[in-house]
Motif scaffolding. Structure first.
Motif, PDB file in Angstrom:
ATOM      1  N   PRO A 167       0.900  -1.158  -0.050  1.00 15.56           N
ATOM      2  CA  PRO A 167      -0.007  -0.137   0.136  1.00 15.56           C
ATOM      3  C   PRO A 167       0.908   1.275  -0.047  1.00 15.56           C
ATOM      4  O   PRO A 167       1.149   1.628   1.104  1.00 15.56           O
ATOM      5  CB  PRO A 167      -0.826  -0.177   1.362  1.00 15.56           C
ATOM      6  N   SER A 168       1.095   1.862  -1.247  1.00 15.53           N
ATOM      7  CA  SER A 168       2.127   3.170  -1.228  1.00 15.53           C
ATOM      8  C   SER A 168       1.172   4.235  -1.084  1.00 15.53           C
ATOM      9  O   SER A 168       0.047   4.336  -1.138  1.00 15.53           O
ATOM     10  CB  SER A 168       2.731   2.981  -2.647  1.00 15.53           C
ATOM     11  N   GLY A 169       1.957   5.298  -0.734  1.00 19.77           N
ATOM     12  CA  GLY A 169       1.247   6.548  -0.171  1.00 19.77           C
ATOM     13  C   GLY A 169       0.451   7.162  -1.735  1.00 19.77           C
ATOM     14  O   GLY A 169      -0.390   7.853  -1.278  1.00 19.77           O
ATOM     15  N   ALA A 170       0.827   6.858  -2.875  1.00 19.07           N
ATOM     16  CA  ALA A 170       0.267   7.581  -4.014  1.00 19.07           C
ATOM     17  C   ALA A 170      -1.125   6.772  -4.282  1.00 19.07           C
ATOM     18  O   ALA A 170      -1.749   7.415  -5.134  1.00 19.07           O
ATOM     19  CB  ALA A 170       1.226   7.126  -5.267  1.00 19.07           C
ATOM     20  N   GLY A 171      -1.265   5.694  -3.636  1.00 20.93           N
ATOM     21  CA  GLY A 171      -2.759   5.155  -4.119  1.00 20.93           C
ATOM     22  C   GLY A 171      -2.654   4.572  -5.365  1.00 20.93           C
ATOM     23  O   GLY A 171      -1.609   4.382  -5.997  1.00 20.93           O
ATOM     24  N   LEU A 172      -3.908   3.979  -5.823  1.00 16.37           N
ATOM     25  CA  LEU A 172      -3.847   3.241  -7.079  1.00 16.37           C
ATOM     26  C   LEU A 172      -4.027   4.313  -8.365  1.00 16.37           C
ATOM     27  O   LEU A 172      -4.431   5.222  -8.345  1.00 16.37           O
ATOM     28  CB  LEU A 172      -5.025   2.424  -7.057  1.00 16.37           C
ATOM     29  N   HIS A 173      -3.405   3.765  -9.193  1.00 15.27           N
ATOM     30  CA  HIS A 173      -3.569   4.371 -10.715  1.00 15.27           C
ATOM     31  C   HIS A 173      -4.214   3.310 -11.638  1.00 15.27           C
ATOM     32  O   HIS A 173      -4.254   2.149 -11.299  1.00 15.27           O
ATOM     33  CB  HIS A 173      -2.512   5.113 -11.441  1.00 15.27           C
ATOM     34  N   PRO A 195       9.411   2.202   1.559  1.00 14.02           N
ATOM     35  CA  PRO A 195       8.730   3.569   1.490  1.00 14.02           C
ATOM     36  C   PRO A 195       8.082   3.952   2.616  1.00 14.02           C
ATOM     37  O   PRO A 195       8.455   5.232   3.065  1.00 14.02           O
ATOM     38  CB  PRO A 195       7.705   3.382   0.434  1.00 14.02           C
ATOM     39  N   ALA A 196       7.261   3.441   3.697  1.00  8.46           N
ATOM     40  CA  ALA A 196       6.971   3.757   4.786  1.00  8.46           C
ATOM     41  C   ALA A 196       8.072   3.878   5.714  1.00  8.46           C
ATOM     42  O   ALA A 196       8.105   5.049   6.665  1.00  8.46           O
ATOM     43  CB  ALA A 196       5.921   2.741   5.372  1.00  8.46           C
ATOM     44  N   GLU A 197       9.066   3.351   5.555  1.00  9.55           N
ATOM     45  CA  GLU A 197      10.254   3.537   6.768  1.00  9.55           C
ATOM     46  C   GLU A 197      10.703   4.798   6.321  1.00  9.55           C
ATOM     47  O   GLU A 197      11.337   5.463   7.241  1.00  9.55           O
ATOM     48  CB  GLU A 197      11.211   2.308   6.768  1.00  9.55           C
ATOM     49  N   GLN A 198      11.272   4.853   4.983  1.00  8.81           N
ATOM     50  CA  GLN A 198      11.856   6.124   4.641  1.00  8.81           C
ATOM     51  C   GLN A 198      10.981   7.448   4.753  1.00  8.81           C
ATOM     52  O   GLN A 198      11.521   8.667   5.317  1.00  8.81           O
ATOM     53  CB  GLN A 198      12.298   6.238   2.934  1.00  8.81           C
ATOM     54  N   TYR A 199       9.559   7.258   4.875  1.00  6.35           N
ATOM     55  CA  TYR A 199       8.812   8.349   5.179  1.00  6.35           C
ATOM     56  C   TYR A 199       9.110   8.633   6.616  1.00  6.35           C
ATOM     57  O   TYR A 199       9.089   9.664   6.841  1.00  6.35           O
ATOM     58  CB  TYR A 199       7.249   7.981   4.818  1.00  6.35           C
ATOM     59  N   ALA A 227      -6.211   2.320   4.171  1.00  5.76           N
ATOM     60  CA  ALA A 227      -7.622   3.063   4.057  1.00  5.76           C
ATOM     61  C   ALA A 227      -7.598   3.356   2.586  1.00  5.76           C
ATOM     62  O   ALA A 227      -8.910   3.257   2.028  1.00  5.76           O
ATOM     63  CB  ALA A 227      -7.483   3.968   5.071  1.00  5.76           C
ATOM     64  N   THR A 228      -6.824   4.236   1.885  1.00  7.34           N
ATOM     65  CA  THR A 228      -7.021   4.699   0.585  1.00  7.34           C
ATOM     66  C   THR A 228      -7.180   3.561  -0.297  1.00  7.34           C
ATOM     67  O   THR A 228      -8.038   3.658  -1.192  1.00  7.34           O
ATOM     68  CB  THR A 228      -5.992   5.624   0.225  1.00  7.34           C
ATOM     69  N   TYR A 229      -6.386   2.538  -0.125  1.00  2.94           N
ATOM     70  CA  TYR A 229      -6.497   1.495  -1.176  1.00  2.94           C
ATOM     71  C   TYR A 229      -7.636   0.686  -1.127  1.00  2.94           C
ATOM     72  O   TYR A 229      -8.522   0.422  -2.058  1.00  2.94           O
ATOM     73  CB  TYR A 229      -5.313   0.300  -0.618  1.00  2.94           C
ATOM     74  N   ARG A 230      -8.171   0.361   0.192  1.00  5.59           N
ATOM     75  CA  ARG A 230      -9.565  -0.106   0.248  1.00  5.59           C
ATOM     76  C   ARG A 230     -10.777   0.427  -0.270  1.00  5.59           C
ATOM     77  O   ARG A 230     -11.589   0.095  -0.791  1.00  5.59           O
ATOM     78  CB  ARG A 230      -9.722  -0.427   1.809  1.00  5.59           C
ATOM     79  N   ARG A 231     -10.647   1.836  -0.058  1.00  4.84           N
ATOM     80  CA  ARG A 231     -11.817   2.622  -0.636  1.00  4.84           C
ATOM     81  C   ARG A 231     -11.741   2.656  -2.036  1.00  4.84           C
ATOM     82  O   ARG A 231     -12.608   2.427  -2.926  1.00  4.84           O
ATOM     83  CB  ARG A 231     -11.501   4.228  -0.274  1.00  4.84           C
ATOM     84  N   GLN A 232     -10.605   2.707  -2.698  1.00  5.64           N
ATOM     85  CA  GLN A 232     -10.216   2.598  -4.328  1.00  5.64           C
ATOM     86  C   GLN A 232     -10.760   1.256  -4.570  1.00  5.64           C
ATOM     87  O   GLN A 232     -11.275   1.172  -5.791  1.00  5.64           O
ATOM     88  CB  GLN A 232      -8.802   3.008  -4.560  1.00  5.64           C
ATOM     89  N   LEU A 233     -10.303   0.368  -3.909  1.00  6.63           N
ATOM     90  CA  LEU A 233     -10.720  -1.289  -4.291  1.00  6.63           C
ATOM     91  C   LEU A 233     -12.409  -1.435  -4.242  1.00  6.63           C
ATOM     92  O   LEU A 233     -12.604  -1.835  -5.200  1.00  6.63           O
ATOM     93  CB  LEU A 233      -9.838  -2.012  -3.541  1.00  6.63           C
ATOM     94  N   ASP A 234     -12.910  -0.941  -3.397  1.00  4.25           N
ATOM     95  CA  ASP A 234     -14.252  -1.158  -3.061  1.00  4.25           C
ATOM     96  C   ASP A 234     -15.157  -0.418  -4.231  1.00  4.25           C
ATOM     97  O   ASP A 234     -16.048  -1.155  -4.708  1.00  4.25           O
ATOM     98  CB  ASP A 234     -14.655  -0.666  -1.598  1.00  4.25           C
ATOM     99  N   GLN A 235     -14.524   0.549  -4.785  1.00  2.00           N
ATOM    100  CA  GLN A 235     -15.563   1.369  -5.594  1.00  2.00           C
ATOM    101  C   GLN A 235     -15.348   0.639  -7.253  1.00  2.00           C
ATOM    102  O   GLN A 235     -15.982   0.981  -7.768  1.00  2.00           O
ATOM    103  CB  GLN A 235     -15.045   2.779  -5.726  1.00  2.00           C
ATOM    104  N   TYR A 262       3.388  13.297 -15.458  1.00  2.00           N
ATOM    105  CA  TYR A 262       2.059  13.790 -15.451  1.00  2.00           C
ATOM    106  C   TYR A 262       1.135  12.994 -16.178  1.00  2.00           C
ATOM    107  O   TYR A 262       0.212  13.553 -16.842  1.00  2.00           O
ATOM    108  CB  TYR A 262       2.008  15.201 -15.949  1.00  2.00           C
ATOM    109  N   ASN A 263       1.340  11.718 -16.305  1.00  2.00           N
ATOM    110  CA  ASN A 263       0.448  10.907 -17.267  1.00  2.00           C
ATOM    111  C   ASN A 263      -0.277   9.996 -16.678  1.00  2.00           C
ATOM    112  O   ASN A 263      -0.927   8.953 -17.058  1.00  2.00           O
ATOM    113  CB  ASN A 263       1.179  10.185 -18.287  1.00  2.00           C
ATOM    114  N   VAL A 264      -0.319  10.276 -14.981  1.00  5.30           N
ATOM    115  CA  VAL A 264      -1.163   9.300 -14.294  1.00  5.30           C
ATOM    116  C   VAL A 264      -2.676   9.529 -14.188  1.00  5.30           C
ATOM    117  O   VAL A 264      -3.182  10.632 -14.305  1.00  5.30           O
ATOM    118  CB  VAL A 264      -0.655   9.118 -12.730  1.00  5.30           C
ATOM    119  N   VAL A 265      -3.544   8.276 -14.474  1.00  6.88           N
ATOM    120  CA  VAL A 265      -4.672   8.396 -14.447  1.00  6.88           C
ATOM    121  C   VAL A 265      -5.378   7.907 -13.204  1.00  6.88           C
ATOM    122  O   VAL A 265      -5.071   6.760 -12.968  1.00  6.88           O
ATOM    123  CB  VAL A 265      -5.503   7.794 -15.796  1.00  6.88           C
ATOM    124  N   ASN A 266      -5.997   8.528 -12.637  1.00 11.31           N
ATOM    125  CA  ASN A 266      -6.756   8.056 -11.519  1.00 11.31           C
ATOM    126  C   ASN A 266      -7.963   7.324 -11.512  1.00 11.31           C
ATOM    127  O   ASN A 266      -8.858   7.925 -12.199  1.00 11.31           O
ATOM    128  CB  ASN A 266      -6.853   9.175 -10.304  1.00 11.31           C
TER     129      ASN A 266
END
Length: 1009
Positions: free
Chosen positions: A42-48, A84-88, A105-113, A790-794
């Motif tokens: 689960p990275s901070g950037a969420g899913l694309h 990544p979480a450790e470096q953060y 939490a972000t991942y779960r919300r994105q996956l659920d929808q 700048y080509n990431v699509v959410n």
RNA sequence: GCUGAAGUGGUGGAAUUGGUAGACACGUUGGACUUAAAAUCCAAUGUCCAUUAGGACGUACGGGUUCAAGUCCCGUCUUCAGUACCA
């Protein structure tokens, strides 16, 4: 009634959650099917939009299997330990557990929808203590196991101790460290407990040893071989150096042969199996011992006889040996080097030691080496053979020494040529004046005493036999696979269940697990260079109370220091698929109960990225084999079938910013510096792509450009150019491509100018050159999706604008699952329109369009060909073609004005795996009260596809000209007659007589002539 | 170098055992509806020649097998991925 996808999708997602529609049962009369995705970090950037691709495919398959009457396990979880979480945490002081929680939490919300049919009740997180308790437990199992080469499986360490006690180690055939001294039962029983532990460590399947490791100074940790790519760290691309350190290792090499053999029993792609085979790197050959000829000094000192062991795949070429090469790091080098050569050898060793792994890899062409002055004796001819050192021989492979056969190996050949070493030819009638003859085929051995006249196979067998006779060699199989370093100098990983008594590692009893990760103030290594856990104040083990206690209490009698390293990322992911098998409610006593393991066995279908080909997929197989050997699981392989989904790439957008270009002829006088200065002053001009490309191909100059367009800034600029220095008419321009956010681009590649100005504040007041229609067209190119491009699509935006069903269909529609393919949001309107059209087929302005009408023949034909195609497609994982099939079916049924429930109801089941929300909604509207998810898949009836006539393509010399409608049951002769009598045929033949007429009934007619 | 995968319109891609190349979409063009836009619907759309009828060419390139080749065989080129002084 319009298709209100947002409302429908929300409703059904709530319904599934509330009714636990996809909760798997461990007891069922149905056959089981286990579909698994590689769980995400689960990275901070969420899913694309690239991330869900594999999940959608596996979800379609899982839903399909439910329709097909299977009890499906389709779980999901998080690989939540990681860098990544450790470096953060290092940067912000935020505890990695908190970061991880937020990201999940972000991942779960994105996956659920997106509407996945996951059984979330079985979720796992590798960073949860109740999960890593069992990772620690497996580690202990590895520690308490040894590999018996006779039974070809891992056994409990107790059985080894029993053997030592009664027989010593000479009868033991184990996968273990090399060069273990032989001892008798008497010796063993007389050893101190420490000595015994030290010896046992050399046999355990996880062991602590000083090994040469890949140390990454920038990350402050060691890395496994598969975490290094092109000589730098996989994460961050930092340099890696070799360093000796005491580390935990996994004796995966014990399983090399079984890991190789097992590949034949599983359904993976050839390329993936090939990667694993390469990584295991089996080569069959012989080990040969060469005696070093003692120098006079050594003879007089009466020192021990020195032997160089080599591994070769070509024992048949033993008579072709004209020199030996040792790796510069080889331990014998310092002992055998003569006084004369000492200075040269030492200089060479120093030189190679300085070169990083990467330099050595980059530079494989340069031949280098030094003669040691020493000679070895040929085992048969007894001739002296010069011993060299050279860095083309790797210390880490084989024995770090080779017998050089220049006539049969190109590297030996090049080395020999370079240093003027003799190149004896031992091949009959083969010319080796230009290069070595490396092939084993079509050649007979010559000049080789007892091997003369033999082919490769025979000579190899005989050479090994002869070597065995004189006890200077034997047949041997070598593997490239190295033992895996298991320690990491990190905070955010599983702690080891290990404490140290007098430097010897001790396992904490299983009853006291988990050993929970301690709190630290900072997540960096200590000043003394210890891992982050060295900062923990409460990190000692009390053997009296069996608990973790404060460090000040360490007394080395009852309270001891704990291990400071943590486990690598692959520890938790090597067994998680078993954890899912158990109901969350029953997860207390074991990692999964015997019943659950027996019921689910292993993963039937595993979908994930190909980047895990040699890491995760190899380690998981290793751990599963260990658990099988020790009787904890029933399967030899974890993943029966595996599919790698291809990456979805981004379609980057660029604007062209003009820059100044010039050639030598542009100068009148003065220097290039003036132009460089001028280039800095060029006003910012953004030129639309098509215009730019036209100008560029026309070779337009900047001056001409200015005349064509009214650009005041450019005008001012050109007026200020010193025409004495520069020929203004020869001043040309080029472009700098600037990444632009893809959300500012419409489907026709036109830029939203106002949006762009707000997005890139620095470009607010620039000059623009537009197309004739006053639009600005961007340039597009396909690249990996990344924030910096700048080509990431959410997916959130896609779901909001078009719905989850559209997203699911479109991701599948893009192309074959396993292929790399570019994302282009514009195309989604195609599948979205399809869903709207389908909705209209069922729901009209005033309610349902579906009734009890008797289906027509055409209706039935459309339905049944769709059933057939979709079923075949799903089973072949060809999801893109089923989406087309649905489109065709809906187009046809709309055309046919079909309202028959008998047709439209089963059609919903076909579409349900792909677009489950709309399927559930319409299913309910057709009057069904239960979820569509377990409704049986419609049965294909071939009788509906039987045609009475065929529109035959008629070709002349293989080229199709026209078609003729003829009955299906017509005989070959009748078809020929009918075709030849047709007026179009007569016109086509234009009086010629056909030489031959080929009739393939039901397919084609071809007229030759 | 070796191993594996791939190369088809403007774009994504289809063509399951050799049998109508370009399904299904996107985009583009034209039209209908509308004050207009959006939405929706209809039509055209591989390239070239031809007013039409029609014809020629066409699946990276060069050969071959076959009545028939995107598909099979031989050779070449290119791209992507993995891997590499592996003895």
């Amino acid at each position: 009634m319009r298709y209100d996808f947002n409302k429908i999708e929300k409703n059904w997602q709530d319904y599934w959650a509330k009714n636990e529609t996809f909760k798997a049962s461990n007891t069922s009369d149905k056959p089981k099917y286990y579909v698994l995705d590689m769980f995400p970090y689960p990275s901070g950037a969420g899913l694309h939009v690239g991330h869900p691709l594999g999940y959608i495919a596996s979800d379609i398959y899982a839903r399909y299997k439910r329709h097909k009457g299977f009890n499906v396990l389709h779980p999901q979880g998080y690989d939540s330990f990681g860098l990544p979480a450790e470096q953060y945490a290092i940067q912000t002081g935020q505890h990695p557990a908190i970061t991880t929680e937020t990201n999940i939490a972000t991942y779960r919300r994105q996956l659920d929808q997106i509407g996945f049919s996951f059984d979330w009740s079985r979720e796992v997180r590798t960073s949860n203590p109740e999960y890593y308790k069992w990772t620690q437990w497996i580690f202990i199992q590895l520690f308490e196991s040894w590999y018996n080469n006779n039974s070809n499986k891992a056994e409990a360490i107790d059985t080894l101790i029993t053997k030592f006690t009664s027989e010593g180690n000479t009868t033991v055939n184990a996968a273990c460290d090399e060069n273990i001294e032989p001892f008798t039962a008497e010796d063993w029983n007389g050893y101190s407990s420490e000595k015994q532990q030290e010896l046992l460590l050399k046999y355990r399947l996880t062991y602590l040893a000083e090994t040469e490791v890949n140390w990454c100074p920038a990350l402050g940790t060691v890395l496994a071989n598969d975490e290094i790519v092109n000589g730098v760290s996989e994460r961050g691309g930092h340099p890696v150096v070799r360093k000796k350190m005491t580390q935990w290792s996994m004796r995966i090499s014990a399983y090399a042969e079984r890991l190789l053999q097992g590949l034949d029993t599983i359904d993976w792609t050839d390329s993936l199996k090939e990667s694993q085979r390469n990584w295991i790197g089996k080569s069959v050959g012989a080990s040969v011992s060469f005696n070093v000829i003692a120098s006079e000094a050594q003879q007089s000192a009466n020192s021990e006889k020195q032997i160089i062991d080599v591994f070769t795949t070509r024992p048949d070429t033993i008579y072709g040996v004209s020199f030996m090469t040792l790796a510069p790091e080889h331990e014998l080098v310092s002992q055998i080097t003569t006084a004369d050569q000492k200075a040269d050898v030492e200089a060479y060793i120093e030189k190679t030691a300085k070169r990083s792994e990467r330099d050595r890899m980059a530079d494989v062409k340069t031949i280098s080496g030094v003669f040691t002055g020493a000679y070895a004796e040929h085992p048969f001819s007894k001739e002296p053979i010069p011993i060299w050192i050279g860095d083309y021989v790797l210390a880490s492979y084989g024995t770090g020494a080779v017998m050089a056969v220049p006539c049969g190996d190109q590297r030996d050949y090049d080395f020999a040529k370079y240093f003027n070493i003799e190149i004896p030819n031992i091949f009959e009638d083969i010319d080796i004046s230009e290069e070595a003859y490396g092939s084993k085929d079509n050649v007979k051995i010559a000049n080789s005493d007892f091997l003369n006249g033999m082919n490769y196979k025979k000579a190899t067998k005989r050479a090994i036999y002869e070597l065995e006779q004189i006890e200077q060699g034997e047949g041997k199989t070598n593997y490239r696979l190295r033992d895996a370093v298991f320690s990491r100098q990190r905070y955010w990983g599983e702690p080891f269940p290990v404490y140290y008594v007098n430097g010897m590692p001790q396992m904490i009893d299983k009853a006291h697990l988990p050993i929970v990760l301690p709190e630290v103030e900072k997540y960096l290594p200590t000043e003394e260079g210890e891992p982050p856990l060295g900062r923990a104040d409460v990190w000692a083990w009390c053997t009296e109370f069996n608990s973790v206690v404060s460090n000040d209490k360490i007394n080395n009698t009852t309270i001891h220091p704990l291990e400071l390293n943590t486990m690598p990322g692959w520890a938790g992911s090597s067994w998680y698929f078993f954890r899912y098998m158990e109901d969350a409610a029953n997860r207390g006593e074991t990692f999964a109960s015997e019943d659950a393991l027996k019921y689910w066995e292993n993963v039937d279908l595993y979908i994930g990225g190909s980047e895990h080909a040699t890491g995760h997929l190899l380690y998981s197989r290793f751990w599963v084999k260990l658990l099988k050997d020790r009787g904890f699981v029933n399967v030899e392989e974890p993943f029966k079938k595996l599919i790698n989904q291809g990456m979805i790439l981004g379609t980057s957008a660029f604007v062209f910013k003009l820059n100044l270009m010039w050639q030598d002829t542009t100068f009148h006088r003065g220097s290039e510096d003036y132009l460089k200065d001028l280039a800095q002053k060029l006003p910012t001009i953004l030129c639309s792509t098509d215009v730019y490309q036209k100008y560029f191909s026309d070779g337009l100059s900047l001056f001409e450009l200015n005349e064509k367009h009214d650009l005041p800034e450019l005008d001012t600029f050109l007026n200020n150019v010193d025409t004495n220095q520069v020929d203004i008419h020869k001043l040309s321009f080029g472009e700098t491509m600037i990444h632009t956010d893809v959300s500012l681009i419409n489907s026709s590649n036109e830029l939203d100018i106002e949006g762009f100005k707000n997005w890139r504040k620095g470009y607010k007041d620039v000059s623009w050159i537009f197309e004739d229609d006053k639009t600005y067209k961007v340039f597009r190119d396909v690249e990996k999706m990344s924030k910096s491009k700048y080509n990431v699509v959410n997916p959130d935006n896609i779901v909001a604008d078009y719905g989850a069903d559209s997203l699911r269909l479109y991701e599948m529609f893009l192309g074959p699952l396993e292929q790399y393919k570019p994302w282009n949001t514009a195309g989604i309107t195609g599948v979205h329109n399809f869903l709207k059209k389908m909705w209209k087929l069922y729901v009209g302005e005033n309610g349902l369009n579906v009734n009890g009408a008797e289906p027509t023949k055409d209706n039935l034909k459309t339905l049944h060909k769709t059933i057939k195609k979709v079923q075949e497609d799903i089973e072949n994982f060809s999801f893109n073609t089923s989406v087309s099939t649905f489109m065709i079916a809906v187009n046809e049924l709309t055309q046919q004005k079909c309202t028959s429930k008998e047709i439209l109801q089963p059609l919903l089941v076909l579409i349900s795996p792909y677009a489950p929300h709309i399927a559930e909604e319409l299913w309910e509207r057709l009057g069904n009260s239960e979820s569509i998810s377990t409704t049986p898949f419609p049965t294909f009836d071939a009788s509906h596809l039987v045609e009475s006539s065929k529109n035959y393509p008629i070709s002349f010399n293989g080229k199709m000209r026209f078609t003729i409608e003829l009955p299906m049951d017509m005989s070959k002769d009748d078809i020929e007659a009918a075709v030849l009598a047709n007026e179009k045929t007569i016109a086509q033949l234009d009086g010629r007589t056909p030489k031959k007429v080929i009739v393939v009934p039901g397919k084609i007619v071809n007229i030759v002539g």
